[in-house]
Structure formats: structure tokens, C-alpha cells
Scaffold this active site. Structure first.
Site, PDB file in Angstrom:
ATOM      1  CE  LYS B  80      -3.946   1.984   2.532  1.00 15.21           C
ATOM      2  NZ  LYS B  80      -4.872   1.769   3.672  1.00 15.21           N
ATOM      3  CB  SER B 150      -7.812   3.877   2.578  1.00 14.12           C
ATOM      4  OG  SER B 150      -7.152   3.137   3.583  1.00 14.12           O
ATOM      5  CB  SER B 174      -8.621   0.978   5.284  1.00 16.73           C
ATOM      6  OG  SER B 174      -9.180   2.268   5.230  1.00 16.73           O
TER       7      SER B 174
END
Lengths: 447, 447
Positions: B80, B150, B174
Site C-alpha cells: 500500500k 482505503s 480499510s
């Protein structure tokens, strides 16, 4: 130009002179660099300092038009070497990070730089700010003694007039202990009041970024800019209330669960503090904390080990031979803590936080020892954190106030404590109390 | 060589083939790169991907002698883009960090790299993983829909066979939300079980690094290497106990304080899950949490705002015009939270953590919704986190289990929950339950 050498100015005074064009940033920086040149062989406060970079930054700041200057324009700040600085290496006093450069400033550094501060250099720290084995730094008041740690260089540099203010961090006693040993002010704010992005982690729930200075006004200036006291979340009125003076104010003395560690210097400092405050008309009473607080030292030790193991696990996986033995012990869980014991520590401390807020809220401030006594001889051990670690765990703001001395005339400080987010109120108390202790406590810096 | 295209292999199977010299890291990487080439225009999972760097690393790994290879030798992992990677930029989907390079790996990246993983590329995220405004990534099952966020890119890339496993983070939902929307497994471990050094902070007390995979064995492999399940602190026996099968096991269904948000797809998934488990001989009962748990959504919102304001304060000071409006709202405290309200949230949640441990400990696992329903149309909003955020705040490990579908045949997952530090036990339950849900839940990936 001030009569004083610029290096001896407080931040407040220096900012004033710069603002009114009576001092250039370059002249100020040169004065500090010259002080460092004469003192560095003795004190060794810096992990990284590039005079050329300092002067280049200073000149660039001097060129900024007056109407484009930030609130800290030209203020030199020392940065503990566990915080990323985009223009300097960040080595954490670890051989693994020798000459390691991270090109993004840690959050507090970024905020200070954006406000116009002169990021001066990196100050010496124990390895990852997580051991008690000192860096080469020595106590400026007596080089045979430790300056404390882990924020060793920040504490020593500020005391020695090598920089007016510096950033440090505290997980156990890493702000308050060097504050006390070096005879300066140290603010450990409320936990998580400012971002620790880019600051090496030891424990998420304990680590707190703080500020060293030689007067409370300077702490106050930095706390405002860093967002500690002018915070995001709205303050309740009593959190920011101005202290109305010692006369008639109520102080609570907390000897706490490790009072048995107090040496004569600290016993006498606390006694003196009480007498001085009473003489000034304060009501001072001893506060017996509920029994549950006696468990905090053990709980804190569990978190230091459990969280410390988690944070150093990556380095242990990469290059275990380069990790300090006491950190390997955390990874190997030498103490044999179980997860249930760690959770009991997290949860037990969490439940005491609202209780200490309630207790501390009854007083102008709590007063408690910072350290067992004077700085010890030698730099192998940065000293005992047991008096500080309770407040770190409880997330309360604390300020170390100098003013007292021990048998070797080395400084001994005391800690003022307020409820969480009462940082602004605490600074207001610390200013008045600090001035009185400086006047009547019996110790003065001879540097 | 396997008959399957290598890109479709699970991590477990791929590691096996690499270990037995039936697959080179380079061939594996080429298969994934070719999958990405054909799918990237549609899915857009990557914030940064350099095929040359990938192949160079792959070849270097292939040259390492067999006896010097780590446990994850050659395993491609998506990272990420709020985690530092020493050989790639870290942009946080923020214009302020466009092309920003940090030369030190984030802790989880460092651990994976040290274990031989192939750090493949950076996956798309919402800004600082702190907004719900989607990056360009689309749901691989239907490009008109959001992949959630996210950790948008990590979820989509793993579902779409572009990488076998990926790292994400969760502050609200997320990990679990993209897990559910993309029909894959997501493990959010116990808070602070692994270091988040070098991972962008939104909230210290909420943020948790986690893992996406297409099977539980793969989660398990990563959890071990990352130190989630083979932790520093000693495990109590029941934290690691192997699940002995559904028959006779007891599950607790928690609809929780936001059950009113559940759409038909989630209502039906939970009902089906119950029927399936009962058919397999489990005892399934509904758990009514004590009233205090109903306050968690509001408390979580306060922390998201208060802590979010602290973490974005530096960027706001530096370049406020480049900060997303919802983050500016945090800094400006648009909701008007007071510090007392924030402290009530911290303390209130802390007191419920031991209580949920006790409640969850009575069951093989708790079962609770992951999301209100299927992924919504559009990428403007990554979706509702309300079902996940309670468990993030409570620090419990959770696993999203796919297997169910909604009215558009998009996936819907359910969440299994265990007490803190029971990650290993939870994975053991998730494996069995996941296999049954995959078989009988009614939804299968057509990718």
C-alpha cells in the site's frame, strides 16, 4: 545588538531581536557554532552537525522578506537523532542506520521548518532512544557525569548554550531525566497532542515528542507552533486557564510508588519546594494515590519490553548482530512476559488515566520527583526512569522544573503534572513556579 | 511447471513450486506482469510499478543459493502506497508527496524483504489512507463499482491475480471493506502486534497493518513472518489452539450497533452463514453486546477526527491548499469536538477492550457483517466503514471471509472476530469456515 553573546539568549529574546532587525540569523548561528566549537570536545552533544549547512540555511533565512517570515523565523532547534530530517542523516545511534538519509522531515521537524526555524543539527541519543547505554555525550555541568538520556544530546546542548531549544522524546523518562540532570526545562506534552510521524517508535502508547528550553516562555512558543496547546480539538476553558499565582493555590505532592528510590538530593528538593511554595502562600498537601497506581511501574516495564520487541523486530530480522543486547532481550522476551500480562498492562493503565485526570484536576499542579537524585558518574548508564515513567504511561503533560542541587552541586529538578490536555495551564503554572524555584531553590547554572 | 498460469497461484503453492525449482521467480514475476498489462487499464490498482525493477529483483532472487533463501523467497507482495519502500516512491496519494522517495523500508516491508519477498510495487490508496474519496482503482469484478478503500489497490490487485498477497492498513474499515468488495480474505491483526514504523499515521490507537490474500494459508504464512502470530510476547495456550472443526463449535453472531445499515445482501449473507454452520453441526447464537458498545461508532468518529487532525497538521501548515477537504475538516475540527469528548472516546473504548475479549473468548469466533452490502457504483466513495470500525477500535484481530454474493453478483464478506492476540486461533477458524463458505455461500469469483 544585545550585550550578551547571542548563544546565551533565550529563544524568546532571540526571536525578538531577529524580528526587530537587531540580530541576523547568520550572526546568531555563528555565535552558537563558536560556542559548540569551544565546547564540543567536552560535551559531545551532536550526532550530526554541518556548520556549512547551518550557515547556508541561516543566510537563506536572512534573505526572506520580513512579511514572509514565520513565527519561529531564524530560531535554531536541535533535533534528537531519531527524527527524520530531510537534509541530514538520521542514525538512531544504530550501526544499521549509519549514514542513513530519509528525505522527508519528521512531522515536528516539518512544522518547525515551516514556521521558519533553523534546523540546526542532530543531537545524540541512546540506540533507538530505547536503551539506557549512553551515547558519548557528557554532562556540561561536570563532564564526569551522564547528561541522562535517551535525549542526551538535546538536554546537554540546551543547557550548554549550544542551541536555545531542542526536541526530544520520552517513553520512560527520556525528556524529564535529561531535563533534571542538565538543569533545564523539559516539556513532555499530553500523549498524541502532536504527530510523531517520522519519529522512531519504541512504544506507540508511551512515546511522546517533547521540547527542552532554558525558560518556560520558550517551551510555550514551541508548544504553540507544534500544535500542542493550540490544538485541533477544542479546549475546555479550564484547560487553558491562566495560573493566578502561588498565593492561595493548591499543590499536591505525589511521592508515588517508587519513593524508596529517592536519594537525599531529591528528598531535600521536594521538602524545599514545599517550604518555598508555602512561604509564598500556597496550600501544599500530600496526595496518596489509590493502590492501583502502585502497579504502574511493573505494567510500564511489560510495555517497554513487549512494545520494544515489536519495534526492534525488523532490525533483529535483518541484522541481529548489530542490535544492542538489551533490545535483543525485548525481542527474545527474556523476562518471559505473556500476552495476557501485556494486555493487563495496557488495560490497567488505560483505566487509571481518567482517575489521574480527576485527581490532578483538584490542584494547580501535582509536584513529584523527576529523578532519584543528581546525575551519576560515568556515561554507561543514563539513569533511572522510574519516577517519570508513570506519567508517561498516564499520558499527562509534565514539565521538569530546575532549581535545586545535590551534594555535588549538580542540578536536581522536580516535575509538575496536570491532567491530560491541560498543557497550556501547566505551562502557566510552570512559569511562576519555575521563577520562584530558580530564585530560592539554591541551584544556579555556572555555565 | 504448474498447469495453471503462475499468476493464478496462491502464495502457498507458488512458494512450494519455487522451493522445488519448478518455477523461477522471474517466470512468476513475468506472469504477473503480463496479467497486469492486460488488466491495468481496467483495474488501475497500482500507484507505482516498474516492470524493469521487478524483473531485476526477480533475477537477483533467482541467483541466491538455495541454502541462503528466506521463508518467502520470491513471493511477490503489493505494498500500500502509505508504506515506505526504499526502492520506490511513496506518494500517499497526496500531491505534496508526488515522487517522494524515502530510502528506508517501512517495518513490515523490511521484514518481508529480509525473508526473501519480492517487493512488487505500490498499490493505490485514498489520500493518506484517511479519506473515503477513491483513487482511480476499480473493482475487478465490475469496473463500474468501487473496490472499497482505503487499501483499494491492494484489495483489487490480489482479487484480480495481479499479485498473490498485499499489505494494507485499517483505521476504520480499510482492510475488511476492500476484502469484502473484492471477494478475498483480509486479516487485520491485533493492534500493535507488528510494527507500523514507516507507515503513514492517521491514528496511533486505531491504525493497524494487515494482509490480503486469496486463501487463509497465505494469510497465515505472512502473519508468521511478520511476527503477528509468532510474537515477541509469549502466547497463552488458548490463543494458539487449533480449531477442531465446525461440528460442536459455538459461534456468536453480533449484529452490532449499526445493524440498521445492513442491506439485503448482508442480511442474507449473515442468515446463510448461520444456516450453513448449523447444518455442519455448530451451535450459533446471537450475542447482544452490553449497551456501552453502542457508543463506539460515535467514539470512533471523534478519534478519526481528533487524531486525523493531529496527523495532517504538518501538511496543513506546509501546503494547506493541497490537502483534501475532509482532512482540512479534521484540522479545523469542523465537528467541534472538545478534548473532553476525545478523552471520553479513548478511555471509553479502552475499558471495553477486556470486555470484548471476555465475550469473544466464549466462542470459536464471533461473526459480524463486514459491510452494509455489495460495492457501490462509482469510485467517488469507497464505502461505509461502520461495521468494521468497532473492531478496529477494540484492537481485536478480524478476518474477512468471502463466499456470499449480492443482487449484482458482487461479493459480500463476513467478519470473524477473536479476542486480542488470538490471531493464530482465528486464522485456524477462518480456514475451515472459509472453505465451507466458499463451497456453500453461493458466490464464486469469475475472474
Amino acid at each position: 545588538m544585545a550585550e550578551q553573546e547571542p548563544c546565551r539568549l533565550t529563544a524568546t529574546k532571540a526571536l525578538d531581536l531577529i524580528r526587530s532587525n537587531k540580530l541576523t540569523v547568520e550572526a546568531y548561528a555563528r555565535s552558537l557554532l563558536s560556542r559548540i566549537e569551544s565546547r564540543n570536545a567536552a560535551v559531545k552533544a551532536w550526532a550530526y552537525l554541518d556548520p556549512e549547512l547551518v550557515l547556508e540555511q541561516a543566510r537563506r533565512l536572512d534573505e526572506i522578506p520580513v512579511d514572509k517570515r514565520g513565527p519561529l523565523h531564524g530560531l535554531p532547534v536541535g533535533i534528537k537523532d531519531i527524527m527524520h530530517t530531510k537534509d541530514m542523516p538520521t542514525e538512531h545511534n544504530s550501526p544499521i542506520y549509519k549514514n542513513s538519509h530519509v528525505a522527508v522531515d519528521a512531522a515536528p521537524v516539518a512544522v518547525l521548518r515551516a514556521a521558519g526555524a533553523l534546523i540546526f543539527g542532530k543531537t545524540a541519543t541512546t540506540e533507538f532512544a530505547a536503551t539506557t547505554a549512553g551515547p558519548p555525550t557528557r554532562n556540561p555541568h561536570n563532564e564526569a557525569h551522564t547528561p541522562g538520556g535517551s535525549s542526551s544530546g538535546s538536554g546537554a546542548a540546551v543547557a550548554d548554550f549550544q542551541v536555545p531549544v531542542a526536541l526530544g522524546t520520552q517513553t520512560g523518562g527520556s525528556m524529564v531525566r535529561p531535563g533534571s540532570f542538565n538543569g533545564i526545562y523539559a516539556l513532555k506534552p499530553t500523549w498524541n497532542a502532536l504527530s510523531r510521524e517520522g519519529v522512531r517508535i519504541h512504544s506507540l502508547i508511551l512515546d511522546t515528542v517533547g521540547v527542552f528550553a532554558r525558560c518556560v516562555e520558550d517551551l510555550d512558543i514551541l508548544a504553540r507552533v507544534l500544535g500542542v496547546t493550540v490544538t485541533v480539538t477544542h479546549a475546555e476553558p479550564d484547560q487553558e486557564r491562566e495560573f493566578e499565582g502561588v498565593s492561595g493555590a493548591k499543590f499536591g505532592i505525589v511521592k508515588g510508588p517508587v519513593w524508596n528510590l529517592a536519594e537525599p538530593g531529591t528528598v531535600s528538593a521536594l521538602q524545599k519546594a514545599r517550604e518555598i511554595l508555602e512561604r509564598h502562600g500556597a496550600v501544599v498537601e500530600e496526595v496518596d494515590l489509590p493502590d492501583a497506581f502502585n502497579k504502574i511501574p511493573e505494567w510500564h516495564a511489560r510495555i517497554m519490553s513487549g512494545d520494544g520487541g515489536v519495534s526492534v523486530f525488523p532490525e533483529y530480522q535483518m541484522e541481529k548482530s548489530k542490535v544492542h543486547g538489551s533490545l535483543v532481550d525485548f525481542v527474545k522476551n527474556t523476562k518471559g512476559y505473556t500476552r495476557a500480562q501485556l494486555l493487563e498492562a495496557y488495560d490497567g493503565i488505560a483505566m487509571l488515566r481518567p482517575r489521574i485526570d480527576e485527581i490532578a484536576g483538584r490542584y494547580a499542579a501535582l509536584i513529584t520527583p523527576s529523578v532519584p537524585g543528581e546525575a551519576l558518574v560515568g556515561i554507561e548508564w543514563t539513569g533511572e526512569a522510574a519516577f517519570c515513567s508513570m506519567w508517561t504511561a498516564l499520558h499527562t503533560p509534565v514539565v521538569n522544573i530546575p532549581g535545586f542541587g545535590g551534594e555535588n552541586n549538580l542540578p536536581i529538578g522536580l516535575t509538575l503534572v496536570a491532567p491530560r490536555y491541560h498543557d497550556q495551564h501547566l505551562l502557566s503554572v510552570a512559569k511562576t513556579v519555575g521563577e520562584i524555584f530558580a530564585e530560592e531553590g539554591g541551584w544556579k547554572s555556572t555555565l
